[in-house]
Design a protein around this motif. Structure first.
Motif, mmCIF file in Angstrom:
data_model
loop_
_atom_site.group_PDB
_atom_site.id
_atom_site.type_symbol
_atom_site.label_atom_id
_atom_site.label_comp_id
_atom_site.label_asym_id
_atom_site.label_seq_id
_atom_site.Cartn_x
_atom_site.Cartn_y
_atom_site.Cartn_z
ATOM 1 N N GLN A 152 1.232 -1.276 -0.052
ATOM 2 C CA GLN A 152 -0.046 -0.131 0.046
ATOM 3 C C GLN A 152 0.928 1.588 0.181
ATOM 4 O OE1 GLN A 152 -2.900 -1.220 -0.975
ATOM 5 N NE2 GLN A 152 -2.097 -3.080 -0.736
ATOM 6 N N PHE A 153 1.746 1.487 0.930
ATOM 7 C CA PHE A 153 2.660 2.547 0.518
ATOM 8 C C PHE A 153 3.620 2.602 -0.818
ATOM 9 C CE2 PHE A 153 4.144 2.181 5.165
ATOM 10 C CZ PHE A 153 3.547 3.558 5.529
ATOM 11 N N THR A 154 3.696 1.336 -1.311
ATOM 12 C CA THR A 154 4.195 1.288 -2.757
ATOM 13 C C THR A 154 3.556 2.249 -3.870
ATOM 14 O OG1 THR A 154 3.932 -1.056 -4.218
ATOM 15 C CG2 THR A 154 5.732 -0.568 -2.086
ATOM 16 N N SER A 155 1.061 1.832 -3.401
ATOM 17 C CA SER A 155 0.817 2.159 -4.352
ATOM 18 C C SER A 155 0.529 3.940 -4.519
ATOM 19 C CB SER A 155 -0.344 1.164 -4.015
ATOM 20 O OG SER A 155 -0.632 0.025 -4.101
ATOM 21 N N ILE A 156 0.639 4.220 -2.931
ATOM 22 C CA ILE A 156 0.391 5.542 -2.367
ATOM 23 C C ILE A 156 1.782 6.297 -3.381
ATOM 24 C CG2 ILE A 156 0.729 7.184 -0.597
ATOM 25 C CD1 ILE A 156 -1.053 5.344 0.854
ATOM 26 N N PHE A 157 3.377 6.069 -3.205
ATOM 27 C CA PHE A 157 4.274 6.497 -3.403
ATOM 28 C C PHE A 157 3.772 6.680 -5.726
ATOM 29 C CE2 PHE A 157 6.251 5.180 0.199
ATOM 30 C CZ PHE A 157 6.877 6.447 0.287
ATOM 31 N N ARG A 158 3.687 5.350 -5.571
ATOM 32 C CA ARG A 158 2.981 5.232 -7.517
ATOM 33 C C ARG A 158 2.250 6.357 -7.948
ATOM 34 N NH1 ARG A 158 2.137 0.552 -7.128
ATOM 35 N NH2 ARG A 158 -0.111 0.469 -7.966
ATOM 36 N N ALA A 159 1.562 6.685 -6.889
ATOM 37 C CA ALA A 159 0.567 7.626 -7.039
ATOM 38 C C ALA A 159 1.322 8.830 -7.669
ATOM 39 C CB ALA A 159 -1.178 7.692 -6.192
ATOM 40 N N PHE A 160 2.459 9.663 -7.075
ATOM 41 C CA PHE A 160 2.909 10.201 -6.356
ATOM 42 C C PHE A 160 3.313 10.766 -7.414
ATOM 43 C CE2 PHE A 160 0.882 10.992 -2.785
ATOM 44 C CZ PHE A 160 0.756 12.562 -2.352
ATOM 45 N N GLY A 161 4.154 9.818 -8.991
ATOM 46 C CA GLY A 161 4.435 9.599 -9.777
ATOM 47 C C GLY A 161 6.408 9.122 -9.460
ATOM 48 N N ASP A 162 6.050 8.407 -7.841
ATOM 49 C CA ASP A 162 7.405 7.857 -7.326
ATOM 50 C C ASP A 162 7.412 6.540 -7.405
ATOM 51 O OD1 ASP A 162 9.818 7.487 -5.984
ATOM 52 O OD2 ASP A 162 8.989 8.698 -4.051
ATOM 53 N N SER A 163 8.099 6.384 -8.378
ATOM 54 C CA SER A 163 8.798 4.437 -8.741
ATOM 55 C C SER A 163 9.139 4.005 -8.000
ATOM 56 C CB SER A 163 8.311 4.600 -10.116
ATOM 57 O OG SER A 163 8.906 5.120 -11.036
ATOM 58 N N VAL A 164 10.977 4.595 -7.376
ATOM 59 C CA VAL A 164 12.050 4.822 -7.294
ATOM 60 C C VAL A 164 11.754 3.719 -5.789
ATOM 61 C CG1 VAL A 164 14.097 5.229 -6.330
ATOM 62 C CG2 VAL A 164 12.638 6.505 -8.504
ATOM 63 N N PHE A 165 11.207 4.445 -4.948
ATOM 64 C CA PHE A 165 10.855 3.958 -4.079
ATOM 65 C C PHE A 165 10.553 2.176 -4.194
ATOM 66 C CE2 PHE A 165 7.744 1.765 -0.946
ATOM 67 C CZ PHE A 165 8.504 1.532 -0.052
ATOM 68 N N GLN A 166 9.749 1.285 -4.831
ATOM 69 C CA GLN A 166 9.356 0.257 -5.180
ATOM 70 C C GLN A 166 10.773 -0.334 -5.736
ATOM 71 O OE1 GLN A 166 5.667 -0.576 -6.607
ATOM 72 N NE2 GLN A 166 5.960 -2.735 -6.956
ATOM 73 N N MET A 167 11.010 0.005 -6.400
ATOM 74 C CA MET A 167 12.326 -0.727 -6.894
ATOM 75 C C MET A 167 13.644 -0.587 -5.872
ATOM 76 S SD MET A 167 14.858 0.904 -10.308
ATOM 77 C CE MET A 167 15.787 2.385 -8.799
ATOM 78 N N LYS A 168 13.652 -0.208 -5.035
ATOM 79 C CA LYS A 168 15.297 -0.288 -3.897
ATOM 80 C C LYS A 168 14.349 -1.092 -3.223
ATOM 81 C CE LYS A 168 16.615 4.942 -4.330
ATOM 82 N NZ LYS A 168 17.019 5.830 -3.531
ATOM 83 N N GLY A 169 12.810 -0.913 -2.059
ATOM 84 C CA GLY A 169 12.790 -2.449 -1.506
ATOM 85 C C GLY A 169 12.467 -3.493 -1.849
ATOM 86 N N MET A 170 12.527 -3.497 -3.348
ATOM 87 C CA MET A 170 12.636 -4.446 -3.958
ATOM 88 C C MET A 170 14.111 -5.228 -4.028
ATOM 89 S SD MET A 170 9.697 -6.121 -3.817
ATOM 90 C CE MET A 170 10.275 -7.639 -4.053
ATOM 91 N N LEU A 171 15.181 -4.461 -3.961
ATOM 92 C CA LEU A 171 16.242 -4.528 -4.515
ATOM 93 C C LEU A 171 16.261 -5.076 -2.958
ATOM 94 C CD1 LEU A 171 19.347 -4.766 -5.670
ATOM 95 C CD2 LEU A 171 18.883 -2.049 -5.131
ATOM 96 N N MET A 172 16.399 -4.383 -2.181
ATOM 97 C CA MET A 172 16.688 -5.217 -0.686
ATOM 98 C C MET A 172 16.698 -6.289 0.287
ATOM 99 S SD MET A 172 15.685 -3.145 3.233
ATOM 100 C CE MET A 172 16.856 -1.023 2.805
ATOM 101 N N THR A 173 14.972 -6.509 -0.565
ATOM 102 C CA THR A 173 14.203 -7.999 0.063
ATOM 103 C C THR A 173 15.282 -8.946 -1.200
ATOM 104 O OG1 THR A 173 12.234 -6.370 0.024
ATOM 105 C CG2 THR A 173 11.948 -8.615 -0.341
ATOM 106 N N VAL A 174 15.152 -8.172 -1.870
ATOM 107 C CA VAL A 174 15.837 -10.075 -2.906
ATOM 108 C C VAL A 174 17.190 -10.100 -2.070
ATOM 109 C CG1 VAL A 174 17.500 -10.676 -4.800
ATOM 110 C CG2 VAL A 174 14.962 -9.621 -5.420
ATOM 111 N N ILE A 175 18.332 -8.857 -1.999
ATOM 112 C CA ILE A 175 19.673 -9.784 -1.414
ATOM 113 C C ILE A 175 19.453 -10.144 0.053
ATOM 114 C CG2 ILE A 175 20.878 -8.350 -0.379
ATOM 115 C CD1 ILE A 175 21.497 -5.937 -2.222
ATOM 116 N N VAL A 176 18.099 -9.643 0.652
ATOM 117 C CA VAL A 176 17.698 -10.320 2.385
ATOM 118 C C VAL A 176 17.179 -11.325 2.014
ATOM 119 C CG1 VAL A 176 16.608 -9.930 4.180
ATOM 120 C CG2 VAL A 176 18.073 -8.170 3.574
#
Length: 443
Positions: A152-176
């Protein structure tokens, strides 16, 4: 209230790419995240481990799809208010989203814990792997609450045009997850896969809170929440949730058709579903981009640009997915070996992709139209399209064709669904949306 990308005034192709490319990178990482478990399990625990993971992740996919589906509705809800420059409405809506999401995901976790064994048994999970599948699912559901809130955080950020958050969040998740998987498997066996996943999901949620605190794109006004906002969220999120779970629900049903063909067929389908993520990666990213952009355009009263964005998305996405599909089809026997499976599984995987082939291009076109219809505030029509896609056009043909062609008949049902759904999507546009059919302006 300024978004990172000016969807209303900027060149449509350039603005679309600014959102789509980071989202596709995020989807690539999502794909990697989903495949990491399968890679470690397939190579460390063999065919039995892969079969257990395939059986349990059918329900996991439904949970993930549900969180994404709610997120699509949330994105439309927020994006329309962002486009209309309704700052107060955004604060109220964000607060409602967080409260409702917490209560809803908690309830889903509780029900899932109680019903896990029943659901997996009803799906025809082989007795040899039932215990492992149930254990994995019960552990995973704990982390699903964190994943739901993160989406839901990613969706709200995306609504503002911010797609970088989702990319960074998933990168962290994949590594962990990639680091923890072999360690946890060594300590706790098959259950270690679920434990690693749960840890990575809570890490991702923590990052979401930290990112929000740093960027401050929006705030939560819990005192100003109204039942009208709750109703609006329900009106948008219920249809988008049903849309989103249709593929996963259909996949769960298809697994019940595959189960009678044995563990080798089930392991093959597990590899197929992981490789399909490569095809779904650009498609899901484009659909999410179209939904958010069109939502902003609708809020700003620029529905003409919404249609332009959708057409550009179909053209760009169709070419891209065609190239990706050709690559996967040609290399599928080799790729299946990466999951630690033998030649028999590789034959099943290769046959699937040779049959479905062009269906992935049609899937892209259908998904762009679905995103457009959802973004303009008509999620119920997109919902009906997806129900037809994955239930009427896929499950029913599979039910008939498996008796005629065996396992191949199930694969043919996938192709049939792609063709019929694409035709229906264009028919819906012809009937219901005259604005979309106007010539594209040079914007």
């Amino acid at each position: 209230m300024k978004s990172k990308v000016d969807f209303i005034n900027e060149n449509t192709t350039r603005a679309l790419m600014k959102l789509f490319i980071p989202l596709m990178l995020a989807m690539t990482l999502t794909m990697a995240y989903s495949m990491v478990d399968s890679l470690w399990v397939g190579n460390l625990l063999g065919e039995a481990g892969m079969s257990a993971l395939t059986a349990s992740t059918a329900i996991v996919l439904i949970m993930n799809s549900l969180s994404m589906g709610v997120g699509n509705g949330v994105s439309v809800m927020i994006a329309q208010r962002v486009g209309a420059k309704n700052t107060v409405g955004v604060k109220r809506a964000a607060a409602v989203v967080m409260i409702v999401s917490l209560v809803f995901s908690g309830a889903i976790c509780l029900v899932g814990e109680l019903a896990s064994e029943y659901l997996l048994t009803a799906m025809g999970t082989p007795a040899e792997v039932l215990t492992e599948a149930v254990s994995y699912l019960r552990l995973y559901l704990i982390g699903n609450v964190a994943l739901f809130l993160y989406m839901q955080f990613t969706s709200i950020f995306r609504a503002f045009g911010d797609s970088v958050f989702q990319m960074k969040g998933m990168l962290m998740t994949v590594i962990v997850n990639a680091i923890l998987d072999p360690i946890m498997i060594n300590w706790w066996g098959f259950n270690g896969v679920a434990i690693a996943t749960v840890i990575s999901e809570f890490v991702c949620l923590a990052y979401a809170f930290a990112y929000h605190y740093k960027k401050k794109w929006f705030s939560f006004d819990f005192k100003a929440m109204t039942w009208e906002d709750v109703k609006t969220m329900g009106r948008l999120c219920v249809p988008t949730s049903i849309q989103s779970i249709m593929p996963a629900l259909s996949s769960a049903v298809m697994i019940t058709f595959v189960n009678p063909f044995g563990l080798t067929a089930l392991a093959g389908y597990g590899v197929v579903r992981n490789l399909e993520l490569i095809m779904f990666m650009p498609t899901n990213a484009m659909s999410m981009a179209v939904t958010s952009i069109v939502g902003q355009c609708k809020g700003a009263g620029r529905i003409d640009r919404a249609g332009d964005y959708c057409k550009k998305a179909m053209l760009t996405g169709g070419v891209l997915i065609g190239l990706v599909s050709a690559l996967v089809i040609c290399t599928s026997p080799i790729l299946s070996g990466c999951f630690g499976q033998g030649a028999e599984v590789g034959v099943i995987v290769a046959e699937f992709f040779h049959i479905v082939s062009i269906g992935y291009v049609l899937y892209m076109l259908t998904s762009c139209i679905q995103g457009y219809i959802t973004g303009i505030g008509r999620p119920e029509k997109a919902m009906l399209l997806l129900i037809a896609y994955y239930i009427i056009f896929r499950v029913l043909p599979a039910l008939m064709l498996k008796h005629i062609f065996g396992l191949s008949g199930i694969w043919f049902a996938f192709l049939v669904s792609h063709i019929l759904a694409c035709v229906l999507a264009f028919v819906l546009l012809q009937i219901s949306d005259k604005i979309f059919l106007k010539p594209v302006k040079n914007t």
